[in-house]
Design an enzyme around this catalytic site. Structure first.
Site, PDB file in Angstrom:
ATOM      1  N   ASP A  84     -24.716   7.785  11.154  1.00 33.44           N
ATOM      2  CA  ASP A  84     -23.124   7.919  11.170  1.00 33.44           C
ATOM      3  C   ASP A  84     -22.661   8.313  12.514  1.00 33.44           C
ATOM      4  O   ASP A  84     -21.562   8.164  12.775  1.00 33.44           O
ATOM      5  CB  ASP A  84     -22.573   8.802  10.134  1.00 33.44           C
ATOM      6  CG  ASP A  84     -23.054  10.171  10.332  1.00 33.44           C
ATOM      7  OD1 ASP A  84     -23.800  10.559  11.275  1.00 33.44           O
ATOM      8  OD2 ASP A  84     -22.615  11.237   9.768  1.00 33.44           O
ATOM      9  N   SER A  85     -23.541   8.335  13.686  1.00 37.22           N
ATOM     10  CA  SER A  85     -23.545   8.425  14.905  1.00 37.22           C
ATOM     11  C   SER A  85     -22.379   7.249  15.285  1.00 37.22           C
ATOM     12  O   SER A  85     -21.728   7.053  16.415  1.00 37.22           O
ATOM     13  CB  SER A  85     -24.397   8.502  15.779  1.00 37.22           C
ATOM     14  OG  SER A  85     -25.471   7.696  15.549  1.00 37.22           O
ATOM     15  N   ASP A 121     -27.499   6.330   6.615  1.00 34.96           N
ATOM     16  CA  ASP A 121     -26.921   7.934   6.747  1.00 34.96           C
ATOM     17  C   ASP A 121     -25.797   8.154   5.974  1.00 34.96           C
ATOM     18  O   ASP A 121     -24.786   7.648   6.190  1.00 34.96           O
ATOM     19  CB  ASP A 121     -26.770   8.104   8.278  1.00 34.96           C
ATOM     20  CG  ASP A 121     -26.708   9.562   8.742  1.00 34.96           C
ATOM     21  OD1 ASP A 121     -27.138  10.314   7.917  1.00 34.96           O
ATOM     22  OD2 ASP A 121     -26.514   9.606  10.047  1.00 34.96           O
ATOM     23  N   LYS A 131     -30.228   9.093   4.232  1.00 35.16           N
ATOM     24  CA  LYS A 131     -30.294  10.619   4.952  1.00 35.16           C
ATOM     25  C   LYS A 131     -29.407  11.339   4.502  1.00 35.16           C
ATOM     26  O   LYS A 131     -27.827  10.937   4.234  1.00 35.16           O
ATOM     27  CB  LYS A 131     -30.438  10.401   6.460  1.00 35.16           C
ATOM     28  CG  LYS A 131     -30.523  11.723   7.359  1.00 35.16           C
ATOM     29  CD  LYS A 131     -30.869  11.481   8.634  1.00 35.16           C
ATOM     30  CE  LYS A 131     -29.882  11.148   9.335  1.00 35.16           C
ATOM     31  NZ  LYS A 131     -28.786  12.199   9.574  1.00 35.16           N
ATOM     32  N   GLU A 164     -27.471  15.382   5.181  1.00 34.42           N
ATOM     33  CA  GLU A 164     -27.541  16.650   6.030  1.00 34.42           C
ATOM     34  C   GLU A 164     -27.604  17.946   5.130  1.00 34.42           C
ATOM     35  O   GLU A 164     -26.834  18.132   4.127  1.00 34.42           O
ATOM     36  CB  GLU A 164     -26.279  16.659   6.974  1.00 34.42           C
ATOM     37  CG  GLU A 164     -26.550  15.448   8.056  1.00 34.42           C
ATOM     38  CD  GLU A 164     -25.341  15.729   9.144  1.00 34.42           C
ATOM     39  OE1 GLU A 164     -24.749  16.747   9.167  1.00 34.42           O
ATOM     40  OE2 GLU A 164     -25.295  14.980  10.033  1.00 34.42           O
ATOM     41  N   GLU A 204     -32.666  18.396  13.908  1.00 34.66           N
ATOM     42  CA  GLU A 204     -31.875  18.240  15.144  1.00 34.66           C
ATOM     43  C   GLU A 204     -31.487  19.600  15.709  1.00 34.66           C
ATOM     44  O   GLU A 204     -31.110  20.576  15.191  1.00 34.66           O
ATOM     45  CB  GLU A 204     -30.799  17.551  14.817  1.00 34.66           C
ATOM     46  CG  GLU A 204     -29.648  17.187  16.100  1.00 34.66           C
ATOM     47  CD  GLU A 204     -28.509  16.205  15.660  1.00 34.66           C
ATOM     48  OE1 GLU A 204     -28.677  15.457  14.685  1.00 34.66           O
ATOM     49  OE2 GLU A 204     -28.007  15.920  16.532  1.00 34.66           O
TER      50      GLU A 204
HETATM   51  O1  KIV Z   1     -26.284   9.710  12.916  1.00 36.12           O
HETATM   52  C1  KIV Z   1     -27.259   9.743  13.638  1.00 36.12           C
HETATM   53  O2  KIV Z   1     -27.468   8.926  14.412  1.00 36.12           O
HETATM   54  C2  KIV Z   1     -28.163  10.621  13.391  1.00 36.12           C
HETATM   55  C3  KIV Z   1     -29.492  10.919  14.377  1.00 36.12           C
HETATM   56  C4  KIV Z   1     -29.020  11.496  15.629  1.00 36.12           C
HETATM   57  C5  KIV Z   1     -30.316  11.683  13.558  1.00 36.12           C
HETATM   58  O3  KIV Z   1     -28.187  11.488  12.276  1.00 36.12           O
END
Ligand code: KIV
Length: 269
Positions: free
Chosen positions: A50-51, A89, A118, A120, A187
């Protein structure tokens, strides 16, 4: 027995788990088909992080990414990297309780070829992770500095700086493992604590800003290829000066257009 992606066999969670104490995992983010195709034969795992909300959409944090956007980008990545192990994510607010999490995870599996999602969260999210894994969703955990908590935590804070936090992080990792996650991203954690987390669990730990004693590393593609010019976090290594290379090339293009050098006879019909 070979478990090496470079042999170009398709990854799955069984093979990924075998990297523990064996070989380091390389994970990289991708948001589109073009880059995913470039990374597919090299990286063990491609994360549609989600970056993308920051580096692709230019937003100040990850929180406004939506599930539909993540699905759109995951489909692009899967189209470019057909044999890659792709992880979606789950964005902020899409897994607040068991019912919401399973509904959204099923939507991801129904609408994309993502191999896993993924999530969190540590101990506090273990019940949700367990509900997902018991319902056949492959889950990658994410503990330590969790970007989706940036507003509630008041910033991005490196974790594991005192004994209490160290103990909590280890509890988080153990809870995520017990809930059935096949690996964990750790992280922004002090490297000695990341080492203890890595030793505490039997599943692979993939670090980012967590030193080199983890079972693998992940970096955001635009950070490691030097496209993100605003700032360079301490944990990022630039493997390319992407921004300068692109700007130089586009400058040269403009020069050639302005001078009439482009297109040449060979570049016309
Ligand atoms: O959103 C993302 O790119 C991430 C990574 C930095 C692990 O969660």
């Amino acid at each position: 027995m070979s478990i090496i992606k470079n042999d170009f066999e398709k990854m799955n969670i069984t093979k990924i788990k075998k990297f523990k104490n064996n070989k380091k995992l390389t994970m990289i983010t991708a948001y589109d088909a073009l880059f995913a195709k470039l990374f597919e034969d090299i990286a063990d795992i491609i994360l549609v992080g989600d970056s993308l909300n920051m580096s692709f959409a230019g937003k100040p944090d990850t929180l406004s990414a939506t599930l539909d956007q993540m699905i759109y980008h995951t489909n692009a990545v899967c189209a470019g990297a057909k044999d890659a192990f792709v992880v979606l994510d789950m964005p902020f607010g899409t897994y607040n309780n068991k019912d919401q999490a399973i509904e959204n995870a099923v939507k991801v599996y129904a609408q994309t070829n993502a191999a896993a999602i993924k999530i969190e969260g540590g101990e506090d999210r273990a019940e949700i992770i367990e509900h997902l894994t018991k319902n056949s969703i492959a889950v990658m955990g994410h503990i330590g500095l969790m970007p989706q908590f940036v507003r509630s935590e008041g910033g991005y804070k490196v974790r594991g700086k005192n004994k209490e936090d160290e103990d909590q992080l280890i509890k988080d990792a153990l809870a995520v493992e017990k809930a059935g996650a096949f690996c964990i991203v750790v992280e922004g954690v002090m490297s000695d604590v990341a080492k203890k987390i890595t030793q505490a669990v039997k599943i692979p730990v993939i670090g980012i800003g967590a030193g080199n004693v983890t079972d693998g590393q992940v970096l955001v593609w635009s950070d490691m290829l030097g496209f993100f010019e605003e700032f360079k976090p301490k944990f990022v290594r630039h493997y390319l000066d992407g921004a300068s290379l692109v700007k130089d090339a586009v400058n040269q293009y403009r020069t050639d257009v302005q001078s009439g050098d482009f297109p040449s006879n060979q570049e016309e019909y």
